[in-house]
Design an enzyme around this catalytic site. Structure first.
Site, PDB file in Angstrom:
ATOM      1  N   HIS A   4      46.141  40.309  42.693  1.00 52.67           N
ATOM      2  CA  HIS A   4      44.655  40.434  42.625  1.00 52.67           C
ATOM      3  C   HIS A   4      44.207  39.625  41.596  1.00 52.67           C
ATOM      4  CE1 HIS A   4      40.750  42.877  43.048  1.00 52.67           C
ATOM      5  NE2 HIS A   4      40.103  41.727  42.337  1.00 52.67           N
ATOM      6  N   HIS A  25      41.242  36.200  40.375  1.00 57.05           N
ATOM      7  CA  HIS A  25      39.997  35.285  40.513  1.00 57.05           C
ATOM      8  C   HIS A  25      40.400  34.122  39.906  1.00 57.05           C
ATOM      9  CE1 HIS A  25      37.409  38.680  41.925  1.00 57.05           C
ATOM     10  NE2 HIS A  25      38.099  39.530  41.077  1.00 57.05           N
ATOM     11  N   LYS A  80      39.116  41.192  52.119  1.00 58.53           N
ATOM     12  CA  LYS A  80      38.473  41.801  51.281  1.00 58.53           C
ATOM     13  C   LYS A  80      37.272  42.497  51.515  1.00 58.53           C
ATOM     14  CE  LYS A  80      37.993  43.369  46.898  1.00 58.53           C
ATOM     15  NZ  LYS A  80      38.305  42.781  45.646  1.00 58.53           N
ATOM     16  N   HIS A  94      37.350  47.037  47.459  1.00 55.20           N
ATOM     17  CA  HIS A  94      36.877  47.187  46.053  1.00 55.20           C
ATOM     18  C   HIS A  94      36.173  48.603  46.364  1.00 55.20           C
ATOM     19  CE1 HIS A  94      34.740  46.165  42.332  1.00 55.20           C
ATOM     20  NE2 HIS A  94      33.926  47.407  42.669  1.00 55.20           N
ATOM     21  N   HIS A 115      42.452  47.528  41.957  1.00 57.86           N
ATOM     22  CA  HIS A 115      42.104  47.967  41.011  1.00 57.86           C
ATOM     23  C   HIS A 115      41.671  49.443  40.585  1.00 57.86           C
ATOM     24  CE1 HIS A 115      38.229  46.752  42.396  1.00 57.86           C
ATOM     25  NE2 HIS A 115      38.434  45.604  42.162  1.00 57.86           N
ATOM     26  N   ASP A 134      43.535  41.293  38.351  1.00 61.79           N
ATOM     27  CA  ASP A 134      41.974  41.379  38.566  1.00 61.79           C
ATOM     28  C   ASP A 134      41.521  40.434  37.216  1.00 61.79           C
ATOM     29  OD1 ASP A 134      39.235  41.551  39.455  1.00 61.79           O
ATOM     30  OD2 ASP A 134      39.112  43.556  38.843  1.00 61.79           O
ATOM     31  N   HIS A 180      34.762  34.701  33.352  1.00 60.44           N
ATOM     32  CA  HIS A 180      33.575  34.359  33.042  1.00 60.44           C
ATOM     33  C   HIS A 180      33.307  33.446  31.779  1.00 60.44           C
ATOM     34  CE1 HIS A 180      31.934  36.775  36.077  1.00 60.44           C
ATOM     35  NE2 HIS A 180      32.766  37.541  35.929  1.00 60.44           N
ATOM     36  N   ALA A 232      30.804  41.163  34.411  1.00 59.61           N
ATOM     37  CA  ALA A 232      31.884  42.123  34.521  1.00 59.61           C
ATOM     38  C   ALA A 232      33.310  41.185  34.962  1.00 59.61           C
ATOM     39  CB  ALA A 232      32.004  42.931  35.597  1.00 59.61           C
TER      40      ALA A 232
END
Ligand code: DOR
Ligand code: ZN
Length: 360
Positions: free
Chosen positions: A27, A29, A113, A150, A188, A261, A265, A277
């Site tokens: 998982h 990003h 997802k 999620h 997660h 996860d 940012h 988040a």
């Protein structure tokens, strides 16, 4: 001979080291553009493959979107690094079951997802009414393509600390009763309810656990000042839940595997009146996991969690290469921030020294 004291101890103590099949991140990003360029090497340095989250703007919805995104990831990969991005599709109420089936058949797309609308970053194109996506879910059940969830309800009446447990009772469990063949990854998990549900779900159910949820509880975010770099979704819960996650991850059960996860940012958007988040853990995840597993007396189970259980669920081979970690006397030093052309990204700080070094 006084082995316990003095400079001799370090010399006499056998060096602790572990070798793992090259791990995967189930998982992740990676974003796009300048951010992708900056964060991709942090993962590719240690991991052979990762399940790539599709919550870009606009989201990765179709096989064509996923194919193009995969090309951009490979183009951003430094030449000397090998890395296989395993793509996912973002489930919308307009998703076409035939496109999903083609995506699975292509071999590039490994999961779909589910984001409930409003649950997290870029989830506004997600699912409001599960009934509208049942034809897609039925097709996925028929072809064995996993659904990554999620797992939080978004009803404003439900307290944010209860949203995972309520999702399990009101969305996930009814869905799995209706479609027992659907293969599901609870992404997660953050609660003892999540860990318990995954334990009992049989071979069509698994759960990923992040590195940071093994380390922080909600006090770390909120007590003594608000720490925005510990804020992620699902938000870290009470200590008893962190301990339940530690027991699950180190249990040796094949139902649990690593999904970091890791979610970059820029600092300007984390340190903000309405901060984003996400914890960015790609840089130090393996060292942190070795620390946690050693604390739990379960270093021998790190291999299952980081390198074997994920491939077994996704029906992929374990990676051929290896990675080695050594425990040294001096603590690891990581960059505090990763520099991107869109701004700095703060690397997750566990708040304690870590001595497990990943060998280059
Ligand atoms: O903390 C999170 N960050 N949780 C998510 O579900 C999404 C992610 C992101 O994309 O930033
Ligand atoms: Zn995520």
């Amino acid at each position: 001979m006084p082995l316990e004291t003095g400079a001799g101890l370090r010399y006499l103590r056998p060096m602790q080291a572990i070798t793992l099949p090259r791990p995967d991140d189930w998982h992740l990003h990676l974003r796009d553009g300048a951010m992708l360029q900056a964060v991709l090497p942090e993962t590719a340095r240690h991991f052979a493959r990762a399940i790539i989250m599709p919550n870009l703007v606009p989201p990765v919805v179709t096989l064509a979107d996923a194919t193009a995104y995969r090309e951009r990831i490979l183009a951003a990969l430094p030449g000397e690094m090998g890395f296989d991005p395993l793509m996912t599709l973002y489930l919308t109420e307009g998703t076409d079951p035939a496109d999903v089936e083609r995506a699975a058949a292509s071999g590039l797309v490994k999961a779909v997802k589910l984001y409930p609308v409003g649950a997290t970053t870029n989830s506004h194109s997600g699912v409001r009414d599960l009934a509208k996506v049942m034809p897609v879910l039925e097709r996925m059940a028929a072809i064995g393509l996993p659904l990554c969830t999620h797992g939080e309800v978004t009803d404003p009446e439900v307290d944010i600390f209860d949203r995972e447990a309520v999702f399990i009772d009101t969305v996930l469990d009814p869905l799995r009763r209706r479609l027992p063949e659907l293969r599901v990854v609870m992404e997660h998990i953050t609660t003892e309810e999540g860990a318990a549900y995954a334990a009992e779900g049989g071979e069509n159910l698994a759960a990923t656990i992040t590195t940071h949820h093994l380390i922080i509880n909600r006090n770390h975010i909120l007590a003594g000042g608000i720490r925005p770099h510990y804020y992620c979704l699902p938000v870290a819960k009470r200590e008893k839940h962190r301990l339940a996650l530690r027991r699950a991850a180190t249990s040796g059960s094949p139902r649990y595997f690593l999904g970091t996860d890791s979610a970059p940012h820029v600092d300007a958007l984390k340190e903000h009146a309405c901060g984003c988040a996400g914890c960015f853990t790609a840089t130090n995840t393996l060292s942190l996991l070795a620390h946690v597993f050693e604390e739990e007396g379960a270093l021998d189970r790190l291999e299952g969690f980081a390198s074997r259980n994920g491939p077994a669920f996704y029906r992929l081979p374990v990676n051929a290469g290896e990675i080695r970690l050594e425990k040294r006397a001096e603590p690891c030093v990581w960059p505090a921030k990763i520099v991107s052309d869109t701004g700095p990204v703060t690397v997750f700080d566990p708040g304690f020294p870590v001595y497990w070094h990943v060998l280059p």
